[in-house]
Write a protein that holds these residues in place. Structure first.
Motif, PDB file in Angstrom:
ATOM      1  N   MET A 242       0.838  -1.193   0.000  1.00  0.00           N
ATOM      2  CA  MET A 242       0.000   0.000   0.000  1.00  0.00           C
ATOM      3  C   MET A 242       0.876   1.247   0.000  1.00  0.00           C
ATOM      4  SD  MET A 242      -2.557   1.228   2.946  1.00  0.00           S
ATOM      5  CE  MET A 242      -3.571   2.675   2.777  1.00  0.00           C
TER       6      MET A 242
ATOM      7  N   ILE B  74       1.397   3.168   3.344  1.00  0.00           N
ATOM      8  CA  ILE B  74       2.198   2.471   4.344  1.00  0.00           C
ATOM      9  C   ILE B  74       3.668   2.530   3.963  1.00  0.00           C
ATOM     10  CG2 ILE B  74       2.712   0.227   5.359  1.00  0.00           C
ATOM     11  CD1 ILE B  74      -0.234  -0.406   5.149  1.00  0.00           C
TER      12      ILE B  74
ATOM     13  N   GLN C 288       6.993   4.119   6.097  1.00  0.00           N
ATOM     14  CA  GLN C 288       7.870   3.132   6.712  1.00  0.00           C
ATOM     15  C   GLN C 288       9.242   3.118   6.032  1.00  0.00           C
ATOM     16  OE1 GLN C 288       5.938  -0.691   6.879  1.00  0.00           O
ATOM     17  NE2 GLN C 288       4.296   0.053   8.187  1.00  0.00           N
ATOM     18  N   ASP C 289       9.523   4.139   5.253  1.00  0.00           N
ATOM     19  CA  ASP C 289      10.744   4.153   4.446  1.00  0.00           C
ATOM     20  C   ASP C 289      11.998   4.152   5.334  1.00  0.00           C
ATOM     21  OD1 ASP C 289      13.051   5.376   3.095  1.00  0.00           O
ATOM     22  OD2 ASP C 289      11.683   5.504   1.402  1.00  0.00           O
ATOM     23  N   PRO C 290      12.842   3.119   5.232  1.00  0.00           N
ATOM     24  CA  PRO C 290      14.012   3.032   6.113  1.00  0.00           C
ATOM     25  C   PRO C 290      14.994   4.194   5.948  1.00  0.00           C
ATOM     26  CG  PRO C 290      13.562   0.902   5.081  1.00  0.00           C
ATOM     27  CD  PRO C 290      12.689   1.917   4.406  1.00  0.00           C
TER      28      PRO C 290
ATOM     29  N   ALA D 212      13.606   7.154   7.669  1.00  0.00           N
ATOM     30  CA  ALA D 212      13.681   6.883   9.114  1.00  0.00           C
ATOM     31  C   ALA D 212      15.085   7.159   9.631  1.00  0.00           C
ATOM     32  CB  ALA D 212      13.280   5.440   9.396  1.00  0.00           C
TER      33      ALA D 212
ATOM     34  N   HIS E  29       8.361  -2.265  15.393  1.00  0.00           N
ATOM     35  CA  HIS E  29       9.409  -1.873  14.453  1.00  0.00           C
ATOM     36  C   HIS E  29      10.751  -1.648  15.137  1.00  0.00           C
ATOM     37  CE1 HIS E  29       6.789  -1.432  10.908  1.00  0.00           C
ATOM     38  NE2 HIS E  29       5.869  -1.118  11.788  1.00  0.00           N
ATOM     39  N   GLY E  30      10.791  -1.840  16.427  1.00  0.00           N
ATOM     40  CA  GLY E  30      12.059  -1.691  17.143  1.00  0.00           C
ATOM     41  C   GLY E  30      12.531  -0.255  17.240  1.00  0.00           C
TER      42      GLY E  30
ATOM     43  N   LEU F 184      16.319   2.027  18.478  1.00  0.00           N
ATOM     44  CA  LEU F 184      17.096   2.855  17.564  1.00  0.00           C
ATOM     45  C   LEU F 184      17.267   4.290  18.056  1.00  0.00           C
ATOM     46  CD1 LEU F 184      15.302   1.581  14.329  1.00  0.00           C
ATOM     47  CD2 LEU F 184      17.508   0.837  15.209  1.00  0.00           C
TER      48      LEU F 184
ATOM     49  N   PRO G 205       5.771   4.260  11.480  1.00  0.00           N
ATOM     50  CA  PRO G 205       7.096   4.499  12.065  1.00  0.00           C
ATOM     51  C   PRO G 205       7.631   5.916  11.846  1.00  0.00           C
ATOM     52  CG  PRO G 205       7.032   2.332  11.058  1.00  0.00           C
ATOM     53  CD  PRO G 205       5.726   2.985  10.738  1.00  0.00           C
TER      54      PRO G 205
ATOM     55  N   GLU H 179      12.171  -8.933   7.781  1.00  0.00           N
ATOM     56  CA  GLU H 179      10.787  -8.533   7.533  1.00  0.00           C
ATOM     57  C   GLU H 179      10.587  -7.994   6.117  1.00  0.00           C
ATOM     58  OE1 GLU H 179       8.006  -6.820  10.890  1.00  0.00           O
ATOM     59  OE2 GLU H 179       9.261  -5.266  10.035  1.00  0.00           O
TER      60      GLU H 179
ATOM     61  N   ALA I 148       0.686  -5.564  -1.750  1.00  0.00           N
ATOM     62  CA  ALA I 148       0.227  -4.280  -1.218  1.00  0.00           C
ATOM     63  C   ALA I 148      -1.215  -4.368  -0.719  1.00  0.00           C
ATOM     64  CB  ALA I 148       0.357  -3.207  -2.297  1.00  0.00           C
TER      65      ALA I 148
ATOM     66  N   ALA J  24      -1.232  -5.998   2.661  1.00  0.00           N
ATOM     67  CA  ALA J  24      -0.701  -5.080   3.672  1.00  0.00           C
ATOM     68  C   ALA J  24      -1.732  -4.013   4.018  1.00  0.00           C
ATOM     69  CB  ALA J  24       0.585  -4.432   3.160  1.00  0.00           C
ATOM     70  N   ASN J  25      -2.407  -3.526   2.992  1.00  0.00           N
ATOM     71  CA  ASN J  25      -3.437  -2.507   3.164  1.00  0.00           C
ATOM     72  C   ASN J  25      -4.565  -3.028   4.056  1.00  0.00           C
ATOM     73  OD1 ASN J  25      -5.287  -0.494   2.840  1.00  0.00           O
ATOM     74  ND2 ASN J  25      -5.537  -0.739   0.624  1.00  0.00           N
TER      75      ASN J  25
ATOM     76  N   THR K 292      13.520  -5.899  11.620  1.00  0.00           N
ATOM     77  CA  THR K 292      12.567  -4.973  11.016  1.00  0.00           C
ATOM     78  C   THR K 292      13.253  -4.156   9.924  1.00  0.00           C
ATOM     79  OG1 THR K 292      12.978  -3.083  12.467  1.00  0.00           O
ATOM     80  CG2 THR K 292      11.470  -4.780  13.278  1.00  0.00           C
ATOM     81  N   ALA K 293      12.425  -3.589   9.073  1.00  0.00           N
ATOM     82  CA  ALA K 293      12.960  -2.807   7.963  1.00  0.00           C
ATOM     83  C   ALA K 293      13.773  -1.618   8.471  1.00  0.00           C
ATOM     84  CB  ALA K 293      11.815  -2.327   7.075  1.00  0.00           C
ATOM     85  N   LEU K 294      13.417  -1.115   9.648  1.00  0.00           N
ATOM     86  CA  LEU K 294      14.124   0.052  10.186  1.00  0.00           C
ATOM     87  C   LEU K 294      15.426  -0.332  10.860  1.00  0.00           C
ATOM     88  CD1 LEU K 294      11.274   2.235  11.738  1.00  0.00           C
ATOM     89  CD2 LEU K 294      12.056   2.089   9.376  1.00  0.00           C
TER      90      LEU K 294
ATOM     91  N   GLY L   8      15.525  -2.601  13.661  1.00  0.00           N
ATOM     92  CA  GLY L   8      15.292  -3.182  14.990  1.00  0.00           C
ATOM     93  C   GLY L   8      15.030  -4.674  14.877  1.00  0.00           C
ATOM     94  N   THR L   9      14.748  -5.287  16.008  1.00  0.00           N
ATOM     95  CA  THR L   9      14.381  -6.700  16.005  1.00  0.00           C
ATOM     96  C   THR L   9      13.116  -6.891  16.829  1.00  0.00           C
ATOM     97  OG1 THR L   9      15.719  -7.140  17.966  1.00  0.00           O
ATOM     98  CG2 THR L   9      16.752  -7.535  15.840  1.00  0.00           C
ATOM     99  N   ARG L  10      12.403  -7.972  16.512  1.00  0.00           N
ATOM    100  CA  ARG L  10      11.249  -8.328  17.331  1.00  0.00           C
ATOM    101  C   ARG L  10      11.042  -9.825  17.261  1.00  0.00           C
ATOM    102  NH1 ARG L  10       6.161  -8.988  14.246  1.00  0.00           N
ATOM    103  NH2 ARG L  10       6.560  -8.431  12.091  1.00  0.00           N
TER     104      ARG L  10
END
Lengths: 380, 353
Positions: A1, A4, A8-10, A13, A44-45, A49, A222, B261, B268, B271-272, B333-335, B337-339
């Motif tokens: 989407m 989203i 959420q773009d790294p 971020a 997202h952790g 960060l 995020p 992730e 999409a 996800a939506n 995670t994409a950023l 981090g971890t989960r």
């Protein structure tokens, strides 16, 4: 989407994180009010960060978590009646009342249905005129307007077999209560964007000024969270304390006039108990006298139910930001999503559930193998 | 607003839960409650070493021949949905359970439980769909049974299918063979079936058409085995989704699993829909996907073979088995981090707001 992905773009971020790291010079404690924000942060952790000096404290903004045990018990009693179709959003079905939950009522023969809109419950009432249909009206300023509209519609259409079990709560009085607590450590707030999209921001400037805290209206993705943190930290470093809208794509200062008018018509402000916290003055809504006929508590005479909450669970402190979930001695042992002591471990937006689901590895407090964990008690 | 400061001493949020004296929907959700039901009630009652393996299908030896044997029941509502029907599911689901043992499905049984009053035309459509699916999968429905229950005691049509197939020599697929370093591959985009069902069951529309991925995976598995019979484990992530399958493998193998992730293919539209409903696509059911743990030296070749197959063209490496955190599945995670990606408790519940 598209929406989203964008939020959420790294790479974006990383830029926001770099900015926050460059801005912070000393420790700050921020509270994200909404459970949805807590979920995003942990999932997202984001907390991993941020600079060590920025502490995120999880607030009371999970509607499932703060619905009092007493109200859950009333729901269980009403839902158990053979003439009743009890309708609820899905995540309320797993919340424990005294000894059982709505799933269990359903397994015992109760007609408990998951709906996605209160208007679905009204339709069910129209289709089942011989039965009483009750909708479980909980939540913050976000869910209150559609629930109000449903009661308005029921009255307009003359539907007599529909009623609302109301336990709506309001965010600003909760912020006030948090700031008045002698043990409060919160220095700034990430306000819940969807609440402000309904109510506007009118109640916040006075709160920000009186308690000298920045309040940044923040979204749920995020990048929204990081931008909220960035703006709050920037204010704190400069010694400012204003209301800042970092969610302008959804929030107008005046809010949603149509929703506000509906709330004004159908509800009136009342004192409300918050699960794990206690009564906060003026922090809730109930049906106004014009709509009292649609109040399920009166219709089913469950006003007499009083529940004493056991003292084992410390989620009241979690909801106030006084305790991190993993600092509770019951976390991950006596209290897990499979066998929760309190609602903050039940709700998907609860801080304890978020920590349990996503953070067990870092916390090292829970045995690893999920199916052999202590909560996997026999069902035989 | 009162000026009185709240006394937070003694604030509590409680309510001890208890074990459930009755069956709830979550016991069929493919998560922790389902696992407990099997491990603590059914397995002790039945006994037996084969059942204790708890695979998608049982690997048994009969007269010196290695067979895969599996059964599944289908209670989906509605009976027809975008991309398939209960008939397609009843065939493909059992064929796929057999395929996860590396077996080529040969024969199916079919048990119908029909509700009094169900339209004969509906039953016929279901049966025709089953026949088409069976022919496409190369299996024969060899035996069956029909029961009718009174009005109100069923949902129109319930179907049970069982199946058997031969396991080729040299193929030994089970989680105990997973070792740290194995590469985790998923055969395509996840979450389509669950979201397609939700879109019609609940009357939700997500602005785009989403079709179930319901398909028989036997051919894809044979393509993979043609590269090497040394695949370690396969699972089709149905109820409980990718998260449940990975957790089952992690728990049974005693290794940890790390997934990235951003590498998991999530359409999409899925996800939506999940964002709207507050669901996690990793937990949403699939009906035409598999997850494979493959020795690192074979991973590239297996991935190429999968991508050359129509049902594997979106196959992707999503992670690996690791020494650290045995039994746990962890997502990066994409950023950055971890989960932890946990076993779901029961069914996912759409959140309030």
């Amino acid at each position: 989407m598209k929406y989203i992905d964008e939020f959420q773009d790294p790479a974006l971020a990383r830029r926001l994180l770099d900015d926050i790291h460059a801005t912070v010079t000393r420790p700050w404690a921020l509270m994200e009010v909404c459970g949805g924000q807590t979920h995003t942060i942990i999932r997202h952790g984001i907390d991993q960060l941020l600079p060590d000096q920025v502490e995120l404290i999880h607030g009371p903004g999970c509607p499932v978590c703060v619905t009092p045990l007493e109200v859950i018990d009333k729901a269980l009693e009403i839902a158990s009646r053979p003439d009743v179709i009890f309708c609820s959003f899905g995540d309320m079905l797993r919340v424990p009342g005294t000894g059982r939950d709505l799933f269990q009522v359903r397994s015992e023969g109760g007609d408990v249905r998951v709906v996605y809109s209160p208007l679905d419950a009204l339709r069910i009432a129209q289709e089942n005129p011989q039965r009483q249909v009750v909708f479980f009206g909980i939540g913050f300023e976000t869910t209150a307007p559609p629930n109000a509209m449903t009661v308005y519609q029921a009255k307009k259409l003359g539907i007599r077999n529909f009623s609302l079990l109301v336990s709506h709560v309001r965010v600003p009085p909760a912020i006030e209560a948090i700031m008045q607590s002698p043990s409060c450590r919160v220095q700034g707030f990430l306000a819940a964007g969807h609440v402000c999209s309904v109510m506007g921001m009118g109640e916040y400037p006075e709160l920000a000024a009186r308690h000298r805290v920045p309040i940044v209206v923040t979204g749920f993705e995020p990048l929204d969270i990081l931008e909220g943190v960035r703006r709050a930290v920037r204010q704190l470093e400069r010694g400012e304390h204003t209301v800042d809208n970092a969610y302008a794509r959804a929030v107008r200062p005046e809010g949603n006039p149509a929703a506000l008018a509906m709330l004004e018509d159908v509800f009136e402000v009342t004192d409300r108990a918050w699960r794990g916290i206690g009564v906060i003055p003026d922090s809730g809504w109930r049906l106004s006298p014009r709509y009292r006929d649609f109040d399920a508590e009166h219709r089913f005479s469950v006003t007499g139910i009083n529940t004493v909450e056991p003292a084992e669970c410390r989620s009241g402190e979690v909801l106030q930001g006084l305790l991190k979930p993993h600092e509770c001695e019951a976390f991950g042992t006596l209290c897990t999503p499979r066998s929760p002591l309190g609602a903050t471990m039940v709700s998907s937006e609860g801080a304890c559930a978020a920590y349990y689901l996503y953070r067990r590895l870092d916390l090292g407090t829970v045995p690893a193998a999920p199916t052999t964990a202590p909560e996997a008690s026999p069902v035989v | 607003m009162s000026d009185t400061a709240l006394d937070i001493t003694g604030w509590t949020c409680p309510a001890p839960l208890r074990d459930r004296p009755r069956v709830v929907m979550g016991h069929g959700g493919g998560g922790a409650l389902s696992a407990e039901l099997v491990q603590h009630l059914f397995a002790p009652a039945f006994g037996g070493d084969v059942l204790a393996q708890l695979g998608d299908s049982a690997a048994v030896s009969l007269g010196g021949v290695r067979l895969a044997f599996s059964t599944d029941s289908y209670v989906v509502r509605p009976l027809f949905f975008p991309g398939g029907s209960i008939g397609d599911l009843a065939v493909n689901g059992t064929v796929n359970d057999l395929a996860m043992s590396g077996a080529r499905a040969a024969y199916l049984s079919c048990g119908f439980i029909l509700e009094e009053g169900a339209l004969m035309s509906v039953v016929a459509r279901v049966a025709e769909a089953m026949g088409r699916a069976a022919r496409a999968a190369g299996v024969e429905v060899a035996t069956g049974d029909t029961k009718v229950v009174e009005t109100g005691h069923g949902d129109g049509v319930y179907i049970n299918t069982s199946g058997i197939g031969l396991i080729p020599d040299g193929v030994d697929l089970r989680p105990q063979r997973v070792v740290p370093g194995d590469v985790v591959i998923v055969s395509g985009e996840v979450g389509l079936h669950g979201v397609a069902i939700m879109s019609v069951r609940e009357g939700l529309e997500f602005g785009v058409d989403i079709e179930s991925d319901c398909a028989a995976l036997g051919g894809l598995v044979q393509s993979m085995l043609a590269v090497t019979p040394d695949l370690h484990v396969l699972r089709d992530p149905t109820r409980g989704g990718l998260a449940a399958s990975l957790n089952e493998i992690a728990a049974a193998s005693g290794t940890g699993v790390v997934i990235h992730e951003g590498r998991v293919p999530v359409p999409a539209a899925v996800a939506n829909a999940c964002a709207i409903l507050g669901l996690d696509p990793f937990y949403v059911a699939n009906e035409g996907k598999l997850v494979a743990f493959v020795p690192r030296e074979h991973a590239d070749a297996v991935l190429d073979a999968m991508r050359a197959h129509p049902l594997g063209r979106h196959a992707a490496v999503i992670g690996e088995a690791v020494d650290a955190h045995p039994g746990l599945v962890v997502a990066r995670t994409a950023l950055g981090g971890t989960r932890v990606v946990d076993l779901p408790i029961g069914e996912q519940l759409p959140r309030i707001c």
